[in-house]
Design a protein around this motif. Structure first.
Motif, PDB file in Angstrom:
ATOM      1  N   ASN A 114       0.822  -1.204   0.000  1.00  0.00           N
ATOM      2  CA  ASN A 114       0.000   0.000   0.000  1.00  0.00           C
ATOM      3  C   ASN A 114       0.856   1.253   0.000  1.00  0.00           C
ATOM      4  O   ASN A 114       0.565   2.215  -0.714  1.00  0.00           O
ATOM      5  N   ASP A 115       1.904   1.252   0.788  1.00  0.00           N
ATOM      6  CA  ASP A 115       2.785   2.416   0.886  1.00  0.00           C
ATOM      7  C   ASP A 115       3.471   2.698  -0.458  1.00  0.00           C
ATOM      8  O   ASP A 115       3.513   3.838  -0.915  1.00  0.00           O
ATOM      9  N   ILE A 116       3.968   1.654  -1.088  1.00  0.00           N
ATOM     10  CA  ILE A 116       4.653   1.818  -2.376  1.00  0.00           C
ATOM     11  C   ILE A 116       3.662   2.247  -3.462  1.00  0.00           C
ATOM     12  O   ILE A 116       3.938   3.154  -4.255  1.00  0.00           O
ATOM     13  N   ALA A 117       2.496   1.606  -3.493  1.00  0.00           N
ATOM     14  CA  ALA A 117       1.490   1.950  -4.500  1.00  0.00           C
ATOM     15  C   ALA A 117       0.992   3.380  -4.310  1.00  0.00           C
ATOM     16  O   ALA A 117       0.786   4.103  -5.297  1.00  0.00           O
ATOM     17  N   ALA A 118       0.808   3.813  -3.073  1.00  0.00           N
ATOM     18  CA  ALA A 118       0.361   5.189  -2.812  1.00  0.00           C
ATOM     19  C   ALA A 118       1.409   6.187  -3.298  1.00  0.00           C
ATOM     20  O   ALA A 118       1.072   7.230  -3.866  1.00  0.00           O
ATOM     21  N   ASP A 142       8.324   6.168  11.000  1.00  0.00           N
ATOM     22  CA  ASP A 142       7.356   6.346   9.919  1.00  0.00           C
ATOM     23  C   ASP A 142       7.144   5.064   9.123  1.00  0.00           C
ATOM     24  O   ASP A 142       6.097   4.886   8.516  1.00  0.00           O
ATOM     25  N   ARG A 143       8.109   4.197   9.103  1.00  0.00           N
ATOM     26  CA  ARG A 143       7.956   2.915   8.408  1.00  0.00           C
ATOM     27  C   ARG A 143       7.156   1.939   9.251  1.00  0.00           C
ATOM     28  O   ARG A 143       6.616   0.974   8.733  1.00  0.00           O
ATOM     29  N   LEU A 144       7.096   2.144  10.558  1.00  0.00           N
ATOM     30  CA  LEU A 144       6.479   1.158  11.452  1.00  0.00           C
ATOM     31  C   LEU A 144       5.115   1.558  12.003  1.00  0.00           C
ATOM     32  O   LEU A 144       4.415   0.713  12.545  1.00  0.00           O
ATOM     33  N   ASP A 145       4.711   2.811  11.869  1.00  0.00           N
ATOM     34  CA  ASP A 145       3.460   3.237  12.507  1.00  0.00           C
ATOM     35  C   ASP A 145       2.255   2.475  11.954  1.00  0.00           C
ATOM     36  O   ASP A 145       1.424   1.991  12.711  1.00  0.00           O
ATOM     37  N   PRO A 162      -3.282   3.629   6.950  1.00  0.00           N
ATOM     38  CA  PRO A 162      -2.632   4.916   6.663  1.00  0.00           C
ATOM     39  C   PRO A 162      -2.979   6.024   7.659  1.00  0.00           C
ATOM     40  O   PRO A 162      -2.211   6.968   7.828  1.00  0.00           O
ATOM     41  N   PHE A 163      -4.103   5.891   8.349  1.00  0.00           N
ATOM     42  CA  PHE A 163      -4.454   6.904   9.333  1.00  0.00           C
ATOM     43  C   PHE A 163      -3.498   6.893  10.524  1.00  0.00           C
ATOM     44  O   PHE A 163      -3.341   7.912  11.198  1.00  0.00           O
TER      45      PHE A 163
END
Length: 146
Positions: A10-14, A124-127, A94-95
């Motif tokens: 999700n992070d990469i696609a976003a 930020d990578r782990l939240d 993501p929230f």
């Protein structure tokens, strides 16, 4: 590892959807997040979650072979469970990142640390991963208790 990979996907696609298609800002808490990135990541993550859950269910040593009285119903609906986890990873997790951004902004920080430069730090990578871990635990408990 599967829920963890959903958040990473999700992070990469976003990032890529937002970079190449993003026009509208999603929230002032995270100025680089766009609506197009959020929606594009949701679609990519759900497809990834469905296909990856089905593929992983075919690997014998990953699937616990139990008797018909145990968790066999879970494995019959593995694609459904993959989609549920993917939807959570792309809509709610993501929230956690937005919440972390709000904490940083309130504290006047750009990054939590400098372990991963340019990415807001390791925190930020782990939240989102932490948020996803809680959901996965409770979701698994709810489907195995039936």
């Amino acid at each position: 590892m599967f829920p963890c990979s959903l958040v990473i996907c999700n992070d990469i696609a976003a990032y890529f959807c937002g970079r190449y298609f993003g026009k509208r800002k999603l929230t002032p808490l995270s100025p680089n997040k766009t609506l197009e990135g959020f929606i594009g990541a949701l679609v990519v993550t759900v497809i990834y979650g469905l296909l990856n859950a089905i593929a992983l269910s075919k690997i014998d040593f990953l699937v616990r072979h139990t008797g018909p009285s145990d968790n066999s119903a879970i494995y019959k609906n593995i694609g459904y469970h993959g989609v549920v986890l993917a939807l959570f990873a792309s809509t709610f997790a993501p929230f956690a990142g937005f919440f972390a951004s709000a904490i940083k902004r309130a504290g006047g920080l750009k990054d939590f640390d400098h372990i991963i430069p340019g990415h807001g730090g390791l925190t930020d990578r782990l939240d989102c991963q932490l948020f996803m871990a809680f959901f996965t635990y409770f979701y698994y408990q709810s489907i195995t208790s039936n």
